[in-house]
Design an enzyme around this catalytic site. Sequence first.
Site, mmCIF file in Angstrom:
data_model
loop_
_atom_site.group_PDB
_atom_site.id
_atom_site.type_symbol
_atom_site.label_atom_id
_atom_site.label_comp_id
_atom_site.label_asym_id
_atom_site.label_seq_id
_atom_site.Cartn_x
_atom_site.Cartn_y
_atom_site.Cartn_z
ATOM 1 N N GLU A 1 21.924 87.431 46.081
ATOM 2 C CA GLU A 1 21.309 86.855 44.485
ATOM 3 C C GLU A 1 22.728 86.869 43.532
ATOM 4 O O GLU A 1 23.316 88.033 43.271
ATOM 5 C CB GLU A 1 20.723 88.371 43.983
ATOM 6 N N GLN B 1 22.037 103.570 36.392
ATOM 7 C CA GLN B 1 22.474 103.079 37.542
ATOM 8 C C GLN B 1 23.787 102.769 37.278
ATOM 9 O O GLN B 1 24.567 101.785 37.143
ATOM 10 C CB GLN B 1 21.674 101.639 37.544
ATOM 11 N N ARG C 1 19.254 91.084 51.810
ATOM 12 C CA ARG C 1 19.373 90.382 50.506
ATOM 13 C C ARG C 1 20.128 91.190 49.691
ATOM 14 O O ARG C 1 20.058 92.083 49.264
ATOM 15 C CB ARG C 1 17.877 90.229 49.921
ATOM 16 N N ASP D 1 27.747 102.081 37.997
ATOM 17 C CA ASP D 1 28.353 101.035 38.967
ATOM 18 C C ASP D 1 29.282 101.919 40.039
ATOM 19 O O ASP D 1 30.070 102.648 39.626
ATOM 20 C CB ASP D 1 29.054 100.133 38.386
ATOM 21 N N GLU E 1 33.153 92.302 40.882
ATOM 22 C CA GLU E 1 33.696 92.409 39.541
ATOM 23 C C GLU E 1 34.562 93.736 39.506
ATOM 24 O O GLU E 1 34.068 94.594 40.053
ATOM 25 C CB GLU E 1 32.923 92.121 38.653
ATOM 26 N N HIS F 1 10.405 88.902 41.642
ATOM 27 C CA HIS F 1 9.962 90.145 41.372
ATOM 28 C C HIS F 1 10.673 90.203 40.088
ATOM 29 O O HIS F 1 10.194 91.309 39.082
ATOM 30 C CB HIS F 1 10.319 91.290 42.276
ATOM 31 N N ASP F 2 11.423 89.467 39.430
ATOM 32 C CA ASP F 2 11.981 89.663 38.142
ATOM 33 C C ASP F 2 11.316 88.617 37.367
ATOM 34 O O ASP F 2 10.450 87.806 37.564
ATOM 35 C CB ASP F 2 13.632 89.454 38.112
ATOM 36 N N ASN G 1 25.766 97.539 44.393
ATOM 37 C CA ASN G 1 26.655 97.547 43.090
ATOM 38 C C ASN G 1 26.476 98.742 42.289
ATOM 39 O O ASN G 1 27.487 99.144 41.750
ATOM 40 C CB ASN G 1 25.972 96.390 41.993
ATOM 41 N N HIS G 2 25.607 99.573 42.529
ATOM 42 C CA HIS G 2 25.365 101.013 41.629
ATOM 43 C C HIS G 2 24.408 101.652 42.731
ATOM 44 O O HIS G 2 23.983 101.358 43.490
ATOM 45 C CB HIS G 2 24.566 100.787 40.642
ATOM 46 N N ASP H 1 22.002 92.343 46.737
ATOM 47 C CA ASP H 1 21.618 92.715 45.054
ATOM 48 C C ASP H 1 22.941 92.455 44.438
ATOM 49 O O ASP H 1 23.888 92.914 44.656
ATOM 50 C CB ASP H 1 20.991 93.885 44.847
HETATM 51 C C1 GLC Z 1 18.734 92.693 40.819
HETATM 52 C C2 GLC Z 1 17.148 92.927 41.113
HETATM 53 C C3 GLC Z 1 16.697 93.664 39.852
HETATM 54 C C4 GLC Z 1 17.185 94.763 39.574
HETATM 55 C C5 GLC Z 1 18.670 94.805 39.380
HETATM 56 C C6 GLC Z 1 19.404 95.913 39.603
HETATM 57 O O1 GLC Z 1 18.778 91.670 39.709
HETATM 58 O O2 GLC Z 1 16.641 91.677 41.509
HETATM 59 O O3 GLC Z 1 15.093 93.778 40.048
HETATM 60 O O4 GLC Z 1 16.787 95.579 38.477
HETATM 61 O O5 GLC Z 1 19.300 93.820 40.443
HETATM 62 O O6 GLC Z 1 19.686 96.421 40.829
#
Ligand code: GLC
Length: 542
Positions: free
Chosen positions: A243, A169, A199, A171, A208, A309-310, A103-104, A201
């Site tokens: 995710e 970060q 996975r 986009d 979008e 991890h979040d 995404n970024h 992200d």
């Molecule tokens: C996802 C990850 C998170 C990260 C974010 C930005 O939500 O799970 O840890 O900060 O993407 O990449």
Amino acid sequence: MMEELWYKNTVIYSLDLETFMDGNNDGTGDFEGLCNRLDYLHALGLDTIWLAPFQPTPNRDNGYDISDFYGVDPRHGSSGDFVDFIHKARKLGIKVIIDLVVNHTSDEHRWFKEARSSKDNHKRNWYVWSDKRPSDWNQGMVFPGVQKATWTLDKKTKSYYFHRFYEFQPDLNTDNPEVREEINRIMGYWLELGIAGFRVDAVPFILESPAMGKKPLPLHFDYLKEMRRFLQWRRGDAVLLGEANVLPAESKKYFGSEGDGIHMMFNFYVNQYTFYALATADTKPLIKALKATKDIAPGSQWAFFLRNHDELDLGRLTEEERQKVFERFGPDKNMQLYNRGIRRRLSPMLGNRQQTELAYSLMFSFPGTPVIRYGDEIGMGDNLALVEREAVRTPMQWSGEKNGGFSRGNNLINPVVEDGYYAYEHVNVDRQRRDQTSLLNWMTALIRIRKECPEIGCGAWEIIDTGLDQILGMRYTWKARSLLIWHNFGEKSTELVVPEKQAGTRRLIDLMNNIESVLDEKGRHTITLEAYGYRWFRAEAE
Ligand code: GLC
């Protein structure tokens, strides 16, 4: 057919190299360390590792700010170490999924440096710019309270760049065909090195185009199909695990129809109602959530988890529901994060062994693929003195030795938990390995049982009506096999009367205890559920 799909009955272990095992004792985990722990993971019985980002990074968001997609951050080793690791994992039959964070990029990525150098730079359109500050510049932040904006001024060219996450970060512009081509190259690169999938992200944000103060535009689900097609051309059995914390109706668009969307998605919706049920002993909303996410194409699959991890994101609950979960599991302001979540690990949140077992037994029985977070198999604690989500990212506790056996170095990436009940001296692998009654040994047994129950990953399921709000009953059928599982969220032990018609069999075989249930003279089974108890039965075929 269904058993052809390996991801239907695998058990996934999620770990971050940084905090898992330090091989060269510089204080940061690495591939060398992980390789030395593969036997442990193999013996635990899991067969897929999901590895958090390990590519070169300024590391301002736990590695989710990548500055080169084609390498290994020197703190974790070299590309050679990565290939060694893949080879060793493969020998043990362990598949590896890695994060695809597209995404970024990091603002230190060469592409962004080029893009911001001048308005006519060739890389300019790889990112998303606006000459004027869009009216919604301070809307839609993913990390409210910490992140101030989604559009930030870049001084050199006096325009604003879009960032759904932190301002470092930017986009990527996935509408740009060149960017899509590059993303294919990234996928192709890692697939060639032997990984089993990604996975993905932040999927909704990849799909979008920013609205710039106007009505939100529809997401580009066609791009997800394009990604899937490319992936499958390169490797037939590779998977995408997305995710996307979205509502059930929305999630169907991600899965698409058979074989053209994402393979797997984390079930954030059921996750949040699981914690609601654990907090209140009311399973009705959980049952609703399970039913709402039920109908997906046969090759599609949910991934279930408890913690990751979040933060534990409770954003999909109503305000009232969320407050109940906060009250029970994160009462202090310091335990809460981004106005929607809890930044604690599972064991301290639940606070007792029975409920921890209940939660894990439940998650393993949900119709999908279970994902375990490293350290949860030994009931590790958190460190609320660390900022934001770092609280749950402390080093793995291997032993009672210095730094919990994670590293012999002195400058640890995050301090190891050393105070209180969850200190490494008490909670560690070495200790639990030798204790028959430990959580670790209990978890190992649970993993074995889950693997012996392909009904859960492949079959059809239905709710067994128990007439009691605190008890969840589920039946799974696949081919000639069927399974009946009950979970008691209540703090009192309860006897369930199950008529033959409901059980569908005269003989129920308990998979965890050496007992079975046969019909009494009235034609009923009586099932005892302890406080927070759980029972798994295989129905003997008639
Ligand atoms: C996802 C990850 C998170 C990260 C974010 C930005 O939500 O799970 O840890 O900060 O993407 O990449």
